[in-house]
Design a protein around this motif. Structure first.
Motif, PDB file in Angstrom:
ATOM      1  N   LEU A 145      31.331   2.795 -63.945  1.00 23.95           N
ATOM      2  CA  LEU A 145      30.598   3.175 -62.742  1.00 23.95           C
ATOM      3  C   LEU A 145      30.641   2.021 -61.738  1.00 23.95           C
ATOM      4  N   PRO A 146      31.702   1.908 -60.951  1.00 25.24           N
ATOM      5  CA  PRO A 146      31.778   0.816 -59.977  1.00 25.24           C
ATOM      6  C   PRO A 146      30.877   1.100 -58.778  1.00 25.24           C
ATOM      7  N   ILE A 147      29.806   0.364 -58.665  1.00 28.21           N
ATOM      8  CA  ILE A 147      28.862   0.523 -57.558  1.00 28.21           C
ATOM      9  C   ILE A 147      28.692  -0.810 -56.850  1.00 28.21           C
ATOM     10  N   ARG A 148      28.176  -0.751 -55.619  1.00 30.73           N
ATOM     11  CA  ARG A 148      27.830  -1.972 -54.906  1.00 30.73           C
ATOM     12  C   ARG A 148      26.589  -2.543 -55.550  1.00 30.73           C
ATOM     13  N   GLY A 149      26.572  -3.812 -55.759  1.00 30.34           N
ATOM     14  CA  GLY A 149      25.420  -4.446 -56.369  1.00 30.34           C
ATOM     15  C   GLY A 149      25.846  -5.219 -57.600  1.00 30.34           C
ATOM     16  N   SER A 150      24.902  -5.417 -58.478  1.00 30.58           N
ATOM     17  CA  SER A 150      25.194  -6.198 -59.671  1.00 30.58           C
ATOM     18  C   SER A 150      24.559  -5.518 -60.871  1.00 30.58           C
ATOM     19  N   ALA A 171      21.228  -1.237 -63.841  1.00 29.39           N
ATOM     20  CA  ALA A 171      19.985  -0.914 -64.549  1.00 29.39           C
ATOM     21  C   ALA A 171      19.187   0.127 -63.780  1.00 29.39           C
ATOM     22  N   THR A 172      19.155   0.011 -62.459  1.00 29.30           N
ATOM     23  CA  THR A 172      18.441   0.990 -61.638  1.00 29.30           C
ATOM     24  C   THR A 172      19.080   2.363 -61.756  1.00 29.30           C
ATOM     25  N   ARG A 173      20.396   2.408 -61.735  1.00 32.92           N
ATOM     26  CA  ARG A 173      21.107   3.679 -61.752  1.00 32.92           C
ATOM     27  C   ARG A 173      21.153   4.333 -63.134  1.00 32.92           C
ATOM     28  N   LEU A 174      21.395   3.539 -64.180  1.00 31.53           N
ATOM     29  CA  LEU A 174      21.638   4.090 -65.498  1.00 31.53           C
ATOM     30  C   LEU A 174      20.395   4.212 -66.378  1.00 31.53           C
ATOM     31  N   VAL A 175      19.393   3.349 -66.164  1.00 30.16           N
ATOM     32  CA  VAL A 175      18.209   3.380 -67.026  1.00 30.16           C
ATOM     33  C   VAL A 175      17.025   3.938 -66.261  1.00 30.16           C
TER      34      VAL A 175
END
Length: 122
Positions: A94-99, A104-108
């Motif tokens: 899942l290549p997203i902007r950020g780190s 963690a915000t997106r997946l958990v």
């Protein structure tokens, strides 16, 4: 040799698609900017690293070089290497902007991303 016409158009080259808004194409690009928070974090990390390096002296004097080397190998192989592999897998999937905070915000949960130090949803 390049002439001036080659340098007239300063274009941002990214892999993100451009969105046309009227007659101006907007591109979401990463900006090169350090805030005070970033500088403070680098200073704290540098101080912790130096403290750990100086603290090794006591362990080295008591336990010897073999125990210290085995401890570093155990920690690296059991904790750091798997963590690096897992973060690499998440970034490849899942290549997203950020780190790591964004992952963690997106997946958990957004609460975990906030608790890790940054809230990317707001």
């Amino acid at each position: 040799m390049a002439n001036q016409e080659d340098f007239k158009h300063n274009e941002i080259v990214t892999d993100t698609p451009q969105v046309e808004t009227g007659n101006v194409a907007s591109v979401s690009a990463v900006k090169r900017k350090l805030s005070a928070r970033h500088v403070q974090l680098m200073a704290v990390a540098g101080a912790i690293g130096i403290g750990l390096f100086v603290g090794i002296g006591g362990v080295l004097a008591k336990a010897g070089p073999i125990a210290l080397t085995l401890g570093y190998m155990f920690y690296g192989l059991c904790f750091i290497w798997p963590l690096t592999l897992h973060v690499g897998e998440m970034c490849a999937w899942l290549p997203i902007r950020g780190s790591l905070f964004g992952l963690a915000t997106r997946l958990v949960d957004p609460a975990l991303g906030f608790a890790m130090g940054i809230d990317l949803e707001s």
